[in-house]
Design a protein around this motif. Structure first.
Motif, PDB file in Angstrom:
ATOM      1  N   GLN A 471      14.559  61.534  78.371  1.00 26.52           N
ATOM      2  CA  GLN A 471      15.522  62.126  77.456  1.00 26.52           C
ATOM      3  C   GLN A 471      16.022  61.148  76.401  1.00 26.52           C
ATOM      4  OE1 GLN A 471      18.546  63.474  80.144  1.00 26.52           O
ATOM      5  NE2 GLN A 471      17.399  65.274  80.791  1.00 26.52           N
ATOM      6  N   SER A 472      15.902  59.856  76.670  1.00 26.68           N
ATOM      7  CA  SER A 472      16.432  58.853  75.746  1.00 26.68           C
ATOM      8  C   SER A 472      15.607  57.576  75.846  1.00 26.68           C
ATOM      9  CB  SER A 472      17.902  58.548  76.060  1.00 26.68           C
ATOM     10  OG  SER A 472      18.019  57.983  77.350  1.00 26.68           O
ATOM     11  N   TYR A 473      15.866  56.675  74.912  1.00 24.24           N
ATOM     12  CA  TYR A 473      15.222  55.367  74.980  1.00 24.24           C
ATOM     13  C   TYR A 473      16.140  54.332  74.343  1.00 24.24           C
ATOM     14  CZ  TYR A 473      13.666  56.212  70.112  1.00 24.24           C
ATOM     15  OH  TYR A 473      13.609  56.467  68.765  1.00 24.24           O
ATOM     16  N   SER A 474      15.908  53.068  74.680  1.00 28.33           N
ATOM     17  CA  SER A 474      16.761  51.986  74.191  1.00 28.33           C
ATOM     18  C   SER A 474      15.916  50.745  73.959  1.00 28.33           C
ATOM     19  CB  SER A 474      17.882  51.688  75.195  1.00 28.33           C
ATOM     20  OG  SER A 474      17.337  51.330  76.456  1.00 28.33           O
ATOM     21  N   TYR A 475      16.501  49.794  73.218  1.00 28.92           N
ATOM     22  CA  TYR A 475      15.791  48.567  72.868  1.00 28.92           C
ATOM     23  C   TYR A 475      16.458  47.346  73.495  1.00 28.92           C
ATOM     24  CZ  TYR A 475      13.203  51.155  69.241  1.00 28.92           C
ATOM     25  OH  TYR A 475      12.391  52.022  68.567  1.00 28.92           O
ATOM     26  N   GLU A 476      15.628  46.314  73.737  1.00 34.81           N
ATOM     27  CA  GLU A 476      16.115  45.017  74.210  1.00 34.81           C
ATOM     28  C   GLU A 476      15.450  43.925  73.388  1.00 34.81           C
ATOM     29  OE1 GLU A 476      15.436  44.633  78.393  1.00 34.81           O
ATOM     30  OE2 GLU A 476      16.717  46.341  78.920  1.00 34.81           O
ATOM     31  N   TYR A 477      16.044  42.717  73.441  1.00 34.66           N
ATOM     32  CA  TYR A 477      15.455  41.577  72.746  1.00 34.66           C
ATOM     33  C   TYR A 477      15.557  40.342  73.618  1.00 34.66           C
ATOM     34  CZ  TYR A 477      20.142  39.776  71.773  1.00 34.66           C
ATOM     35  OH  TYR A 477      21.407  39.279  71.908  1.00 34.66           O
ATOM     36  N   SER A 478      14.744  39.355  73.296  1.00 35.51           N
ATOM     37  CA  SER A 478      14.762  38.070  73.997  1.00 35.51           C
ATOM     38  C   SER A 478      14.380  36.976  73.014  1.00 35.51           C
ATOM     39  CB  SER A 478      13.773  38.094  75.173  1.00 35.51           C
ATOM     40  OG  SER A 478      13.647  36.819  75.764  1.00 35.51           O
ATOM     41  N   PHE A 479      14.943  35.783  73.238  1.00 35.93           N
ATOM     42  CA  PHE A 479      14.568  34.631  72.407  1.00 35.93           C
ATOM     43  C   PHE A 479      13.609  33.689  73.131  1.00 35.93           C
ATOM     44  CE2 PHE A 479      18.853  35.456  70.341  1.00 35.93           C
ATOM     45  CZ  PHE A 479      18.293  36.110  69.252  1.00 35.93           C
TER      46      PHE A 479
END
Length: 538
Positions: A471-479
């Protein structure tokens, strides 16, 4: 063995299925995505392997500037005279009174190619198919488009003889053989000759929840000589809203070496938000229109019937003479970009992947920044289908923008008006930053704005991840590629569905993609490097 529907997950619409010897082939629509026409093969109808796409050059397919959901509509694959025949349509207009299009023919002795240069056939209507009669004559069968506002735009099914001596149609032989039923929107015709009858299979009701397949037959190919199947339609889910697959209709019939019959159809798997009825709206098909296969039996009057009733079933008996086929168990993909050719799951928009767009090899993908993701020209992106409701996808990006008009990162994309993008860009106050943008019916939103995430000085790479959960989606980040940080932005997956796009736009025929993109609408061709891509179904 059991066929578990859908057999082809994710955007694999308008299947044209045939059998050659002991092998089955399916050709599917690709619309504005390049290369054109998606091919799979199997010996058991259960497990399918992807083949090279036949329309892999601009000689065979030139779609630059095509609108979203234009391009390749309903290809038709047949086998006769020792070779494969492929009829395909390139649609240039999707909205309004007109459907400017061209139907082409190409052939090959090997399904893997090479395919001959295209022969222009006509532009009478889309969903054209080629019928090889047992007397050696050939006919083009097609939906017929009528732009006149006082007529219905779907003006029946036209049959025209194709002269193989000159490899052209004989337009003086054109005739309307079937107008469909009062459901209207008759399209997607395929013609077969079985036990002395010509059987016409055609779709109706639009490729939505009212979609259906009807069958008509005749002893001749004379004008309006076909009678509709009694107690029809042949296949529909309009009145089976609780079945796990919906929208079945448009497709093709095939027999097995042992004399069994099957029908391949498009289908959709809708889901609903928690606060929505499962009946109205019936749901959101983020995976687009997929491919299902149903078993067919013939009644004592010689009419085909879907086993289990006209709604079909999710689980279907495989052919008794099926030969077990080795194929991937899911759509997961890991790509290190270590070869000069892209993996066959990758697609580009409208034009092929060339040196003008970028390059791949030696452990990296380079994309040269071009137009925005809202453009129908020169988009620097490679993308692959969502093939599961729940998946994670990630990549590593190296990018050095010097203006906010430059962006590179990970995108989830339906068409130029419906997408989201997590990317590296430039901010006048913070320098290099991470932003999330979304285009929703052409209205663009920056989600982080003044809270855009500053990238520390000296950081060479940034890692991006998307987590899709139906039903939904999301984003993540990493360095560093190890420690991931969630971004508190949850996006509605419905915006990437056929059904959502349909609310405002007539071209709603593809499905959600996840991909890698570089934008430089400043026009300086700033490149971005991607170290890998990983797509894992959960």
């Amino acid at each position: 063995m059991k066929i578990q529907n859908p057999v082809l997950h994710g955007f694999n619409a308008d299947p044209s299925m045939i059998r050659v010897g002991d092998t089955y082939y399916i050709a599917n629509s690709t619309f504005e995505w390049f290369p054109g026409v998606r091919l799979h093969e199997s010996k058991d109808m259960v497990h399918w392997n992807l083949l090279p796409s036949p329309l892999s050059t601009t000689t065979l397919l030139d779609m630059k500037g095509n609108p979203a959901s234009g391009g390749i509509w309903a290809p038709d694959l047949t086998y006769a005279d020792g070779k494969f025949w492929l009829i395909y349509t390139d649609v240039k207009i999707t909205e309004g009174a007109f459907k400017d299009m061209t139907n082409y023919l190409t052939t090959a002795t090997d399904i893997r190619g090479p395919w001959t240069d295209p022969i222009r056939v006509n532009g009478v209507g889309f969903d054209a198919s080629l019928f090889h009669d047992d007397n050696g004559r050939k006919y083009l069968v097609q939906q017929t488009w009528d732009h006149r506002e006082y007529h219905h735009p779907f003006n029946g099914i036209t049959l025209t003889e194709f002269d193989t001596d000159i490899m052209k149609l004989r337009p003086e032989t054109a005739r309307n053989i079937y107008n469909g039923t009062k459901v209207k929107l008759v399209e997607g015709p395929h013609l077969y000759k079985i036990n002395g009858y010509y059987y016409l299979f055609a779709a109706q009701g639009g490729t939505v929840y009212t979609h259906q397949e009807v069958v008509a037959r005749s002893k001749s190919l004379d004008e309006l000589s076909f009678e509709s199947e009694p107690d029809g339609p042949f296949l529909t889910n309009f009145d089976t809203p609780d079945l796990g697959i919906q929208k079945q209709g448009h497709g093709a019939l095939v027999d097995t070496p042992g004399g069994e019959w099957y029908y391949a159809s498009l289908c959709g798997r809708p889901w609903n938000h928690e606060n929505e009825s499962a009946y109205d709206p019936r749901g959101w098909c983020t995976l687009g229109r997929e491919t299902s296969i149903q078993k067919v039996e013939w009644d004592d009057q010689g009419w085909p019937r879907i086993v289990g009733g006209h709604g079909g079933t999710v689980e279907v008996e495989a052919p008794k003479d099926a030969i077990l086929t080795d194929a991937p168990v899911d759509g997961s993909q890991h790509d290190e970009f270590d070869t000069p050719e892209l993996n066959g799951e990758w697609n580009t928009l409208r034009t092929p992947f060339t040196a003008e767009v970028g390059s791949t090899g030696d452990g990296k993908l380079t994309l040269i920044g071009k137009n925005s993701l809202a453009s129908n020209f020169d988009v620097s992106m490679i993308a692959r289908r969502w093939q599961a409701f729940d998946f994670d996808a990630e990549t590593k990006v190296k990018f050095d923008p010097f203006t906010y008009q430059q962006m590179a990162g990970l995108t989830n994309f339906y068409n130029d008006k419906h997408w989201s993008f997590i990317f590296i860009t430039w901010d006048e106050k913070k320098g290099h930053v991470i932003e999330i943008g979304e285009n929703n019916n052409g209205n663009y939103t920056s989600y982080l704005k003044d809270d855009a995430i500053a990238i520390p000085d000296g950081t060479e790479n940034v890692w991006f991840k998307v987590k899709a959960r139906k039903q939904s989606y999301s984003y993540e980040y990493s360095f560093d590629g190890q420690n991931w940080h969630e971004i508190p932005v949850t996006l509605d997956a419905a915006i990437l569905s056929d059904d959502y796009v349909l609310q405002n736009y007539g071209g709603f025929f593809t499905g959600a993609f996840v991909g890698l993109a570089a934008v430089d609408y400043a026009g300086y061709d700033q490149p971005a490097e991607f170290g890998y891509f990983d797509y894992k179904e959960l």
